[in-house]
Design a protein around this motif. Sequence first.
Motif, short mmCIF file in Angstrom:
data_model
loop_
_atom_site.label_atom_id
_atom_site.label_comp_id
_atom_site.label_asym_id
_atom_site.label_seq_id
_atom_site.Cartn_x
_atom_site.Cartn_y
_atom_site.Cartn_z
N LEU A 219 9.36 -0.10 -3.58
CA LEU A 219 9.16 1.34 -3.77
C LEU A 219 8.41 1.64 -5.06
CD1 LEU A 219 12.61 2.80 -2.60
CD2 LEU A 219 10.61 2.19 -1.25
N ALA A 220 8.49 0.76 -6.01
CA ALA A 220 7.74 0.93 -7.25
C ALA A 220 6.35 0.34 -7.18
CB ALA A 220 8.50 0.30 -8.42
N GLY A 221 6.17 -0.68 -6.33
CA GLY A 221 4.93 -1.45 -6.35
C GLY A 221 3.95 -1.20 -5.23
N GLY A 222 4.40 -0.67 -4.10
CA GLY A 222 3.51 -0.35 -3.00
C GLY A 222 2.73 -1.54 -2.47
N ALA A 223 1.48 -1.29 -2.11
CA ALA A 223 0.64 -2.37 -1.57
C ALA A 223 0.36 -3.44 -2.62
CB ALA A 223 -0.67 -1.79 -1.04
N ARG A 224 0.41 -3.08 -3.90
CA ARG A 224 0.22 -4.10 -4.94
C ARG A 224 1.33 -5.15 -4.86
NH1 ARG A 224 -1.16 -0.23 -10.17
NH2 ARG A 224 -2.88 0.91 -9.18
N TRP A 225 2.56 -4.67 -4.65
CA TRP A 225 3.66 -5.62 -4.47
C TRP A 225 3.38 -6.51 -3.27
CZ3 TRP A 225 6.34 -6.10 0.03
CH2 TRP A 225 7.41 -7.01 0.03
N ALA A 226 2.94 -5.91 -2.16
CA ALA A 226 2.70 -6.69 -0.94
C ALA A 226 1.66 -7.77 -1.17
CB ALA A 226 2.28 -5.76 0.20
N VAL A 227 0.56 -7.42 -1.85
CA VAL A 227 -0.49 -8.41 -2.12
C VAL A 227 0.06 -9.52 -3.02
CG1 VAL A 227 -2.70 -8.75 -3.28
CG2 VAL A 227 -2.40 -6.81 -1.73
N GLU A 228 0.86 -9.16 -4.01
CA GLU A 228 1.45 -10.18 -4.89
C GLU A 228 2.34 -11.14 -4.13
OE1 GLU A 228 3.44 -7.82 -7.78
OE2 GLU A 228 1.60 -7.23 -8.84
N GLN A 229 2.94 -10.65 -3.03
CA GLN A 229 3.81 -11.50 -2.22
C GLN A 229 3.04 -12.28 -1.16
OE1 GLN A 229 7.08 -11.76 -3.13
NE2 GLN A 229 6.34 -10.44 -4.79
N GLY A 230 1.72 -12.14 -1.13
CA GLY A 230 0.90 -12.88 -0.18
C GLY A 230 0.54 -12.13 1.07
N TYR A 231 0.89 -10.84 1.14
CA TYR A 231 0.55 -10.04 2.31
C TYR A 231 -0.80 -9.35 2.07
CZ TYR A 231 5.55 -10.60 3.26
OH TYR A 231 6.80 -11.13 3.46
N GLY A 232 -1.85 -10.11 2.21
CA GLY A 232 -3.17 -9.51 2.04
C GLY A 232 -3.94 -10.08 0.87
N ARG A 233 -5.00 -9.40 0.53
CA ARG A 233 -5.96 -9.91 -0.46
C ARG A 233 -6.07 -8.93 -1.62
NH1 ARG A 233 -10.34 -9.95 4.44
NH2 ARG A 233 -9.32 -11.53 5.76
N PRO A 234 -6.29 -9.44 -2.82
CA PRO A 234 -6.43 -8.54 -3.98
C PRO A 234 -7.54 -7.51 -3.80
CG PRO A 234 -6.08 -10.78 -4.73
CD PRO A 234 -6.25 -10.86 -3.23
N ASP A 235 -8.63 -7.89 -3.09
CA ASP A 235 -9.73 -6.92 -2.95
C ASP A 235 -9.39 -5.79 -1.97
OD1 ASP A 235 -9.88 -8.37 -0.61
OD2 ASP A 235 -11.96 -8.98 -0.85
N ASP A 236 -8.27 -5.90 -1.24
CA ASP A 236 -7.82 -4.78 -0.40
C ASP A 236 -7.51 -3.56 -1.25
OD1 ASP A 236 -7.91 -6.30 1.94
OD2 ASP A 236 -5.78 -6.82 1.87
N LEU A 237 -6.97 -3.78 -2.44
CA LEU A 237 -6.41 -2.69 -3.22
C LEU A 237 -7.44 -1.64 -3.60
CD1 LEU A 237 -3.99 -4.74 -5.50
CD2 LEU A 237 -3.44 -3.45 -3.42
N ALA A 238 -8.67 -2.04 -3.83
CA ALA A 238 -9.72 -1.09 -4.21
C ALA A 238 -10.02 -0.10 -3.09
CB ALA A 238 -11.00 -1.83 -4.61
N ARG A 239 -9.70 -0.48 -1.85
CA ARG A 239 -10.01 0.36 -0.69
C ARG A 239 -8.79 1.15 -0.20
NH1 ARG A 239 -15.06 -0.14 1.85
NH2 ARG A 239 -16.43 -1.35 0.51
N ILE A 240 -7.76 1.24 -1.03
CA ILE A 240 -6.56 1.99 -0.67
C ILE A 240 -6.44 3.18 -1.60
CG2 ILE A 240 -4.05 1.90 -0.38
CD1 ILE A 240 -4.29 -1.15 -0.11
N GLU A 241 -6.08 4.32 -1.04
CA GLU A 241 -5.83 5.50 -1.86
C GLU A 241 -4.86 5.14 -2.98
OE1 GLU A 241 -4.53 10.16 -0.98
OE2 GLU A 241 -4.09 8.58 0.46
N GLU A 242 -5.14 5.62 -4.20
CA GLU A 242 -4.34 5.30 -5.39
C GLU A 242 -4.35 3.80 -5.71
OE1 GLU A 242 -3.21 7.70 -7.14
OE2 GLU A 242 -3.33 9.36 -5.72
#
Length: 476
Positions: free
Chosen positions: A148-171
């Motif tokens: 709840l504090a980390g959002g998609a950043r938490w998910a990427v850190e846990q291996g669910y996706g790629r760091p470059d995804d984050l630039a294309r997500i709102e906020e």
Amino acid sequence: MDLKRFDRAAECEWRIAAHGAMRVPAVIFASESLMRDMDDKVFEQITNVASLPGIVTAAYAMPDAHWGYGFPIGGVAAFDPDDGGVISAGGVGFDISCGVRTLHTGVTESDVRRVQVRLADRLFARIPAGVGSTGALRFAPRELDTILAGGARWAVEQGYGRPDDLARIEERGCVADAAPDAVSDAAKRRQRDEMGTLGSGNHYLEVQVVTDTYDARLAEAFSIERGEVLVSIHCGSRGLGHQIGTDYLREMAISAKQQGITLPDRELACARIDSSLGQRYLGAMRAAINCALANRQILTHITRQVFADVIPDAALSLLYDVSHNTCKVEQHVVGGEARRVFVHRKGATRAFGPGHPDLPEALRDAGQPVLIGGSMGTASYILAGSAGAMQRSFGSACHGAGRGMSRHEAAKRWNGRSVIDELAARGILIRSLSARGVAEEAPGAYHDVGAVVDAAELAGLARKVARLEPLVCVKG
């Protein structure tokens, strides 16, 4: 709806002058035909919103507006905290941060047609969908607080996706100032087994083909070509968001009188932004936004795994992810001056225009991708946010087709199995656990999404970029 109650300011702009308790005018962006088909409740609800404390400029409704809880779905309103402005749980909605994420695949329709049944079956097997659906992931309360504090950043850190995804997500994947401790234990219990699930209702995962592009420059900026297959994921914060809405609406309704707030409708229960209750709700709502962003990130990871197995040549890169059902602190020009306001969007999407600093650099010159979901079996659209939206609607646009009838009425009119068979005959494969759910979401239960999109463009809220048609739909 009776159009005699409106002043027609433009082809797709209808105004209600401030009267009675209204503090500002109300504006509906829609064509004449869409206006005539709208429920009269939209008039009542948008004028009620215009009477809330601290509202600025006007209360707005998008071309897909229809009756909602308190605010109409498709409602947009901004409030000034320095003028006694309020935050309304009904103005955000129960499905907090419900939104759409669209991914490129790099493959064509013919590539998908060759394995269409296998792809549909594998996606359906891996993507939990439906009422009360639960996933393979389980989280203890402390772990959920981290999400709840980390959002998609938490998910990427846990291996669910790629760091470059984050630039294309709102906020950029994580909303600041989330407060997991403002979320009830009941809300967290509802969510502990629901991460990585679609849920029910109008939520879906859809494999789509680009059938048309409308603006060559914008299509190139978004890397969209005719014949390409895209994937769109539409879901939100699941049970957690619903429980937050339930918890805080009750508390806001009780405390409104103590805060000197007169409610035109109990469903518009709200709190002063600068009050303790208002701040707690904002923290909980932001936690739910992060929950939804993490949820869509996990679903993206699962989708990539399925495509890697069925169509190894596919490369699922993220186009954009944008939420509906939020309240955001933004800078907008109000009365000729830049002011910090709290923008409620309920069943409406952010649609920032070219040059906005919150957009990723690669998209900034074109404007924000605006992802418009169609009803099951009909087209979806990708638009681009415009300068007009910044001037006319606090950078907002429509989010879908808009329901034309209730789910109960749709279930009486259509048979789910027949809808599935009819769509299959058109080459569209539906996968769902619930025949009734399919009937409730039948294409005919919604307005014409093409007419809604045309109205948004004519109103100057966004520009059409591409039209998509479904090939596979995993339905909630």
